[in-house]
Structure formats: structure tokens, C-alpha cells
Motif scaffolding. Structure first.
Motif, PDB file in Angstrom:
ATOM      1  N   GLU A 154       0.844  -1.201   0.000  1.00  0.00           N
ATOM      2  CA  GLU A 154       0.000   0.000   0.000  1.00  0.00           C
ATOM      3  C   GLU A 154       0.882   1.256   0.000  1.00  0.00           C
ATOM      4  N   GLU A 182      -3.692 -13.231  -0.859  1.00  0.00           N
ATOM      5  CA  GLU A 182      -3.666 -13.541   0.574  1.00  0.00           C
ATOM      6  C   GLU A 182      -3.152 -14.970   0.804  1.00  0.00           C
ATOM      7  N   ARG A 242      -6.871 -20.631  -6.343  1.00  0.00           N
ATOM      8  CA  ARG A 242      -7.711 -19.765  -7.177  1.00  0.00           C
ATOM      9  C   ARG A 242      -7.102 -18.379  -7.327  1.00  0.00           C
ATOM     10  N   PRO A 256     -11.256 -12.508   4.574  1.00  0.00           N
ATOM     11  CA  PRO A 256     -10.279 -12.073   3.561  1.00  0.00           C
ATOM     12  C   PRO A 256     -10.040 -10.567   3.554  1.00  0.00           C
ATOM     13  N   PRO A 257      -8.949 -10.144   2.930  1.00  0.00           N
ATOM     14  CA  PRO A 257      -8.722  -8.700   2.756  1.00  0.00           C
ATOM     15  C   PRO A 257      -9.602  -8.168   1.631  1.00  0.00           C
ATOM     16  N   TYR A 280      -9.064  -7.251  -1.333  1.00  0.00           N
ATOM     17  CA  TYR A 280      -8.292  -7.259  -2.573  1.00  0.00           C
ATOM     18  C   TYR A 280      -9.255  -7.448  -3.747  1.00  0.00           C
ATOM     19  N   PRO A 281      -8.900  -6.933  -4.933  1.00  0.00           N
ATOM     20  CA  PRO A 281      -9.768  -7.143  -6.079  1.00  0.00           C
ATOM     21  C   PRO A 281      -9.784  -8.605  -6.523  1.00  0.00           C
ATOM     22  N   GLY A 282     -10.954  -9.093  -6.929  1.00  0.00           N
ATOM     23  CA  GLY A 282     -11.068 -10.478  -7.394  1.00  0.00           C
ATOM     24  C   GLY A 282     -12.266 -11.163  -6.770  1.00  0.00           C
ATOM     25  N   ALA A 283     -13.005 -11.918  -7.589  1.00  0.00           N
ATOM     26  CA  ALA A 283     -14.226 -12.591  -7.119  1.00  0.00           C
ATOM     27  C   ALA A 283     -13.903 -13.635  -6.056  1.00  0.00           C
ATOM     28  N   VAL A 284     -12.704 -14.170  -6.096  1.00  0.00           N
ATOM     29  CA  VAL A 284     -12.331 -15.232  -5.166  1.00  0.00           C
ATOM     30  C   VAL A 284     -12.487 -14.796  -3.704  1.00  0.00           C
ATOM     31  N   PHE A 285     -12.257 -13.539  -3.437  1.00  0.00           N
ATOM     32  CA  PHE A 285     -12.289 -13.091  -2.037  1.00  0.00           C
ATOM     33  C   PHE A 285     -13.713 -13.068  -1.482  1.00  0.00           C
ATOM     34  N   GLY A 305      -6.010  -4.155   3.694  1.00  0.00           N
ATOM     35  CA  GLY A 305      -5.119  -4.323   2.548  1.00  0.00           C
ATOM     36  C   GLY A 305      -5.512  -3.602   1.274  1.00  0.00           C
ATOM     37  N   ASP A 306      -6.528  -2.761   1.337  1.00  0.00           N
ATOM     38  CA  ASP A 306      -6.989  -2.074   0.124  1.00  0.00           C
ATOM     39  C   ASP A 306      -6.041  -0.907  -0.167  1.00  0.00           C
ATOM     40  N   TRP A 307      -5.226  -1.051  -1.199  1.00  0.00           N
ATOM     41  CA  TRP A 307      -4.178  -0.046  -1.427  1.00  0.00           C
ATOM     42  C   TRP A 307      -4.689   1.184  -2.163  1.00  0.00           C
ATOM     43  N   LYS A 308      -5.868   1.063  -2.780  1.00  0.00           N
ATOM     44  CA  LYS A 308      -6.313   2.188  -3.620  1.00  0.00           C
ATOM     45  C   LYS A 308      -7.156   3.225  -2.886  1.00  0.00           C
TER      46      LYS A 308
END
Lengths: 421, 379
Positions: free
Chosen positions: A133, A147, A166, B124-125, B127-132, B298-301
Motif C-alpha cells: 500500500e 492472501e 484460485r 479475507p482482505p 483485494y480485487p477479485g471474485a475469489v475473495f 489491505g486495500d491499497w487504492k
């Protein structure tokens, strides 16, 4: 008269310095050759390697920088640019380096890091995401967030493995393809895993020599030899390194040559980080008591189950399997860690436990609980050394000496009461 | 009004007796939830009482045999309370890792003094992505199944939607309270606001909402005492209760808190949940919200510092007080960026480091007074 001890260094470990230097030099000069560079926390750096991308590994770099005695300077730069002293010293080291590059603050050439094209935030600990970040804020660098959760207990591997697999397949691999402008090189990843499997297998042979009394090598020797099973993974030269090491250990073992001269007096378990910034310092302290650190949780994390790596199948799947089922991740957690230490103490005939506690990193869970349970079960003494892996401001040397002194007195007195005997 | 407020104050400063009494009176189970992201609605829907784990009200003693003294106040204090058997009335505990130190609490407790019911969640954090999101849903289902086992009853869709509504109502009432403070700064003291939000974490939500409904109109008529005071916002205290002594010092130094960005404050009740056919999905949607920015996710944006600058400006505040909990890794890592951003924007900011045991009142007072002088001097 006080008995004097000295370390009987291995010849093979002297070969590691040039291998490690070469790695960091290649990274440092990558941009000059027009190559892409990534920074990575945690183990996903293998995906950058598979794409021939030079990649820095956060903990490896911190150990290298601190071991090169440049850590203190870089930490000072971090402090002077606003970082706060209780923050993770690896985080501060990277912030110091980033600020030095950004502002043109002079840093020793051999530890300079190139500013990356990609930041792989492999979130093993939540704090690892912070430096991604911060880099994003400082330089606007593209980030891939992954993660790599540490398992609370062994029974959770089945849930965590598909989750990580995944992420690698849906996030990291497409990002690598985008950055590098080519399809992901699965064959290269397999090749890296083939070498890793072989290196780690020979390494496991070497670890068996720790069981011998007296041991022909020390955890300090193994610490120096960790790079081939982590950030030097896949380099063909890592195999002959470990073959040579194994041969030297076999030779010593045959001739009953100990790692500490004139004799190995105490066999201790070293928990937590190796004190990278002060490896020589701590090794001299322990050696002065004739104490050999035989084993530890951290060095036992480096792909301990190479038998589970199947490079010929799906390389991503097998890599994830090696991380969880292969117990690379999780030793830092209390329950898996406790099981491991419980196994190690009798197997390696441990006389005492030294738990190294880094003030700026709390990744080693419930150390006080584990220490108390193992002391009680095996009748061996334990000591918590509060210090840091890289920042000398975090501890007082005199206090450490006093505590070590008392610890070895107790250890001596309790030797007859060891319950694994 | 004073009676309701003093009840909130009592509950916030000494939750042990009140929470245990609720259990005794109702015969229902108490489930401790680690702050900040566990969806309490799932526990509520099972008929048990979810309470957010708190930093205790005494110095850590026995706990230091189990946790290092360089861990943060919440982790040390909570472990200390468990080891002293002060929390034996909790029937279950649910944990997740919000930071490295938080990750230390569950294993220390499970290995030394396991509660009757125990659950470690992997959240989860952002983070971008459907997996989370998919993984989060999987974990929420796991949580629901565990809770059903603990409660001995199924959590129906209707029950979960009802709990969502109960929580939404409480959130909207707290929001109204915050709006009142913005309109009439000084109407509610900072320590009172803290106690009101904190008690929402510690008592039955419906009862809390009833008390809030009776309190709101009376507070509207309360006299504001903000004339000539410097308007500030509060941030920090990511997962734990700030010291009320420090909140008092802020006011005594001539400031008035117009809004905050603290967990036991506006962060707790931010974002409602949409009830419907897929309540777990709706709870996941709330979890995945990026505002207010959460430095543990963890969201860096989404920049926390920019968000706070906006908050200062929206509230026409003159400065910000950062309460940095000693040894809080997420805040420590972010603080340099916050400091730089506020300097760049020309907004005065002061950081007060807070520790569980020690509040150096006079030093803090001096710093806060100097901060007010700086703001007034620059005005």
C-alpha cells in the motif's frame, strides 16, 4: 578455569556469499538491461521467476541488507522520513530504501533496490500488505494482492489450499501475463520446482545430521544455507551446493567432528526469526557457552516436504500443496508450531529452549504458552530473548548477556531432569 | 436523559457485571466477537447475545505470563481478563486476524483457557477479485453452521433478515446522533458519545435502540457548549476503546469533537445491510465496502489519509487528533502517510500515543493545548 569454545565453521557455507551476492546484483542491475522487476512479500515470487522477471523477496532482502550491516543505515533513513520506531523493521527498511531512491539519499550500492514495475502483496501477515500500500502511494506501482493466509490449525489446509490456488490462477498469473506481455510459462515453473524438489530433498538429508550427538553443524550454518530453498529456488547451482554440504557433513559425522570445539556442551532449540542483523553476534554469544542451536521453527519452514512437490503435474496446484499440506506455512502459528516443537525436542535431544522474540514482529504466535508447555512436559528450561530481527535499537545487549548467563546455569543444573532421555 | 446516559457510561466503563447480568436475567448465551469485522447479525439471529470484545478496566498482570508486554492494549488486556476468569460468563468466542497481534489472541486462549465454544474465522482482505467474496461467503456459512450448533437451533432466513433490520435500525439511530452532534457541536461530550456507541456493542440491540429513541429528542433540547471552541475530528483507536481521560483533555484544551473516524464511533455503524433473499450475501456486501477505509484490510487504492482530509473539510473542522494505540501495526504503518498528507494540505494534526495502562495526563494536556494554540495562531 572457564572452558573456551569456538565454532568449527564448515567449508561449504563459504560458497553461499557469492551465490547470494550474484542474485542481488542481478536484481539491482535488471533495469539497466531493460528487464522488468517485481517486489514480493511471501512466497509468490516463484511466479515472477517463472516469467523470467527479476524479483525481490521481502524477508530475504531484509535479511540480506541487515546481514550486510547496511540495515541500520536504511532504518535511519526510514526514521528520518517519518516512519515510527515500533513499526515492523522489515517494513521500515523497505520504506527507508524507497525514500532513499525517491529522494536520492545515498545508500551503499550493494543493498540498493530498484523501484519495481509490480508489487506482489503476498499477504502472509496482514502487515505485509502495508508495504504494498505504501509503495502504491509513493510511486503508483501496480499491485497484485494475494492472501497467503497462515493456517490456524492443520485441519484447515483443505479450505485454504483451493482459496490460494484460485488466487494464483485468477489474479497473479493474469497480472504476470499482462505485465510481461506473454502467456504464463508453466514449463518454466515446473523446471523451477524440479530443482527445488531436488535441492530440498538433499537439504533434508543434511537436516538428519542435526540428530547426531555431537552435531557436525549448527543452525547458524543452516541459516546461511537457506537461500537455495527459498529465494534462490530453481537455480541449478543450488543442487551442487547442497550435495557438497551433505558430503562435508557426512565426512564430519564419520570422523565425529563437532561443529563446536572442543565439544558440543548444550543442544538448544532456537525459536522465531534468525537474528539476521546480528547472526555473528548471537552465534558468538551461544558458542561461548558451548551451546549449539540444533533446530528451530523458522528454518524448518523452507519446503520441508519436497516429496509432495510433483513438478510434472499442475505446477500451481503442487506448489500450493507444498505450502499447506507440506507444512511450509503455519509453523509460526501456535497449534501447528506446538506440534512441531513437541516432535523436535526428543528427536533432536534438545537440552533447552531459546525463544527469540522480535519486538517489531509478532508473527510467532503464543510463544510464552508454547515455552511453558514444553518446559513442563520435557523438564528443560526455556528463555525468551526480546530483541529484533534487524533493528539494534530494540534491545540491550547487556540484558541479553545476563539472561543467557542465568539460562545456561539453569540448563546445566536441570540436565539430569530432562524427560526425553 | 441523565439516567440513560449514566447507564451507557456504566456499561462502557465496567461491562462485566452488566453483560453477566443480562445472561442471568434472560438465560441466553453470550458470544464474544473480536472487533471489527465479524458480522454480529448471525449470532443475534440465533437468539444469543453477541458482544464485541473489549479492553478491560485494570492493568495487565497475570496476562503478561501469556502475552508480551509489547503487544497492544486490547490483546494484552483481553488475554489478562480471560486468564483472571473475568470473562467466564462468555459462552463462546469468535476470532479472526485483523492484524498480527490479534492473531495471537485465539491460540493463547484456546491453549490455556478454552471457552465452551470457539471459532476461528478466515476473513479475507479487500483485494480485487471474485475469489475473495466467494471465500468470505464460505466462511460466513461456516460461521452460521457453528453458531447453529452452539445455539441448538437453525438460523432461518427470516431470523437473519430480522436481525439485519434490528442492526440497521440501531445504525440509523446512531447516525442520527452523529448528525445531531455535527449540527450542534458540544451537545454531546466526546466521552458520552463513546459510551453510547460502546454500549451498543455490549447490550441487546433492540434495548439499545429503545434507549436511543428516548434519548435523541432530549439531546436535541440540550444546550450546546461549543462557542469559541476549536472544531476537530478524532481518528485512530482502530479496534479499541480510547481513554475517556484523553477525550476530556481534548475538550478541556478548548476543542470540540464534531465527528470521528474511530471504531468505537462512526466506523462501527457505517454502512447498512440490505435484507433479502440472500442475507449472507448481503452481510458479505457490507463487509466488502471500502468506505470507511480500513487499514487492516489491505486495500491499497482507497487512501485513508485522503478520506480523513475530506472528513475534516466536510465538517468544517480546523484540525485532527490522531489517537495512535501503542504497538498498533496498521496505524503505525499508515501514520507517516497521514502526517505527510495533512502537512501537504495545510491541516493541523496532532498524534497522541495511547497505551492501555498509562495516560500521561499532564504531557498530553500540554501537547493538546499547544495544538490549539497552533490552530488559533494560524486562523
Amino acid at each position: 578455569m572457564v572452558q573456551e569454545f569456538k565454532l568449527n565453521r564448515l567449508e561449504t557455507t563459504r560458497l553461499m556469499g557469492p551465490m547470494v551476492d550474484k542474485h542481488w546484483k542481478e536484481l539491482r542491475t535488471a533495469k539497466e538491461r531493460g528487464e522488468k522487476v517485481a517486489w514480493c512479500s511471501g512466497v509468490p515470487f516463484i511466479f515472477a521467476y517463472a516469467m523470467d522477471m527479476k524479483c525481490h523477496f521481502m524477508a530475504g532482502y531484509s535479511a540480506y541488507c541487515a546481514g550486510r550491516k547496511a540495515g541500520e543505515h536504511v532504518l535511519e533513513i526510514a526514521d528520518s522520513t517519518g516512519e515510527l520506531p515500533d513499526t515492523c523493521s522489515y517494513h521500515r527498511m523497505h520504506m527507508g530504501m524507497a525514500e532513499a531512491v525517491k529522494r536520492g539519499i545515498p545508500v551503499r550500492e550493494d543493498v540498493v533496490l530498484p523501484i519495481p514495475d509490480l508489487m506482489i502483496a503476498g499477504r502472509v501477515c496482514p502487515e505485509m500488505s502495508h508495504y504494498a500500500e505504501a509503495l502504491y502511494r509513493k510511486f503508483g506501482i501496480q499491485v497484485a494482492g494475494i492472501e497467503v493466509t497462515t493456517p490456524y490449525q492443520e485441519s484447515d489446509y483443505a479450505v485454504l489450499e483451493p482459496y490460494l490456488e484460485r488466487q494464483f490462477k485468477e489474479i497473479l498469473i493474469p497480472t504476470m501475463e499482462e505485465i510481461c506481455g506473454k502467456p504464463f510459462d508453466y514449463d518454466h515453473m515446473r523446471e523451477i520446482l524440479r530443482v527445488l524438489k531436488k535441492t530440498a530433498t538433499i537439504r533434508n538429508d543434511c537436516l538428519e545430521y542435526f540428530k547426531k550427538v555431537p552435531s557436525p553443524w549448527t543452525l547458524w550454518d543452516y541459516g546461511v544455507s537457506l537461500a537455495p530453498v527459498i529465494y534462490l529456488m530453481g537455480k541449478p547451482e543450488t543442487i551442487p551446493y547442497y550435495e557438497k554440504l551433505r558430503a562435508e557433513l557426512e565426512e564430519r559425522s564419520k570422523n565425529n567432528i563437532p561443529a563446536i570445539l572442543p565439544e558440543e556442551k548444550h543442544r538448544v532449540f532456537w525459536d522465531g526469526w534468525l537474528p539476521w542483523g546480528f547472526l555473528g553476534h548471537f552465534s558468538r554469544k551461544l558458542t561461548s557457552y558451548g551451546a549449539n542451536p540444533i533446530s528451530g521453527r523458522y528454518p524448518w519452514e523452507m519446503f520441508p516436504r519436497p516429496d509432495l512437490i510433483d513438478p510434472e503435474g499442475d505446477p500451481v496446484h503442487t506448489f500450493v500443496k507444498a505450502l499447506y499440506t507440506g507444512t511450509m506455512l503455519g509453523n509460526n502459528m501456535a497449534k501447528p508450531g506446538l506440534s512441531l516443537i513437541d516432535k523436535i525436542i526428543p528427536e533432536y535431544q534438545i537440552d533447552g529452549l531459546i525463544f527469540f522474540t522480535a519486538k517489531s514482529c509478532r508473527i510467532w504466535k503464543s510463544q510464552l504458552t508454547i515455552l511453558e508447555k514444553m518446559e513442563r512436559k520435557y523438564g528443560i528450561p526455556g528463555l525468551c530473548l526480546e530483541a529484533d530481527m534487524a533493528d539494534p535499537k530494540m534491545f540491550s545487549d547487556a540484558q541479553i548477556d545476563t539472561r543467557l548467563n542465568a539460562f545456561f546455569e539453569v540448563l546445566e543444573a536441570r540436565k539430569e531432569k530432562r524427560r526425553w532421555v | 436523559m441523565e439516567k440513560v446516559l449514566s447507564r451507557f457510561m456504566e456499561l462502557s466503563t465496567d461491562p462485566y457485571a452488566s453483560v453477566a447480568k443480562w445472561k442471568e436475567d434472560t438465560g441466553k448465551k453470550i458470544i464474544g466477537c473480536f472487533p471489527m469485522r465479524i458480522p454480529e447479525e448471525i449470532v443475534h439471529a440465533s437468539g444469543m447475545l453477541p458482544v464485541v470484545m473489549w479492553r478491560g478496566n485494570e492493568a495487565v498482570t497475570l496476562g503478561h505470563s501469556y502475552v508480551h508486554n509489547f503487544n497492544c492494549g486490547l490483546t494484552r488486556s483481553f488475554i489478562d481478563d480471560v486468564m483472571k476468569e473475568k470473562l467466564d460468563f462468555m459462552d463462546g468466542m469468535i476470532f479472526y486476524r485483523s492484524c498480527l497481534q490479534a492473531e495471537e489472541v485465539p491460540s493463547t486462549i484456546e491453549l490455556n483457557a478454552p471457552p465452551r465454544h470457539f471459532l476461528y474465522l478466515y476473513l479475507p482482505p479487500l483485494y480485487p477479485g471474485a475469489v475473495f467474496r466467494d471465500f468470505l461467503i464460505q466462511q460466513l456459512k461456516r460461521m452460521k453452521e457453528n453458531i447453529e450448533g452452539w445455539a441448538g437451533q437453525e438460523i432461518t432466513k427470516d431470523a437473519l433478515n430480522n436481525s439485519i433490520e434490528v442492526y440497521n435500525k440501531n445504525r440509523s439511530l446512531l447516525k442520527r446522533l452523529y448528525e445531531l452532534r455535527k449540527r450542534k457541536p458540544g451537545t454531546i461530550r466526546a466521552r458520552e458519545m463513546l459510551a453510547i456507541v460502546h454500549s451498543s456493542m455490549l447490550m441487546d440491540k433492540e434495548e439499545h435502540s429503545k434507549l436511543l429513541e428516548s434519548l435523541l429528542p432530549e439531546l436535541e433540547n440540550r444546550e450546546a457548549i461549543a462557542d469559541g471552541k476549536v472544531r476537530v475530528i478524532l481518528t485512530g483507536g482502530l479496534c479499541q476503546t480510547p481513554h475517556t481521560a484523553i477525550l476530556d483533555l481534548i475538550e478541556e484544551a478548548g476543542m470540540v469533537v464534531v465527528d470521528d473516524d474511530i471504531y468505537i464511533g462512526s466506523r462501527y455503524f457505517a454502512n447498512e445491510v440490505t435484507p433479502g433473499d440472500d442475507p449472507l450475501g448481503s452481510l458479505a456486501d457490507r463487509y466488502m465496502k471500502k468506505i470507511p477505509p480500513d487499514p487492516t484490510m489491505g486495500d491499497w487504492k482507497t487512501l485513508w489519509s485522503d478520506y480523513m482530509v475530506d472528513k475534516v473539510r466536510e465538517n468544517n473542522a480546523k484540525g485532527m487528533v490522531s489517537l495512535l494505540v501503542k504497538f498498533c501495526p496498521p496505524h503505525l504503518c499508515y501514520y507517516p502517510d497521514i502526517k505527510r498528507t495533512f502537512d501537504r494540505e495545510g491541516i493541523p494534526e496532532v498524534m497522541i500515543e495511547v497505551e492501555h495502562e498509562v495516560v500521561s495526563v499532564e504531557q498530553t494536556r500540554t501537547r493538546l493545548q499547544a495544538f490549539v494554540e497552533v490552530i488559533k495562531g494560524g486562523a
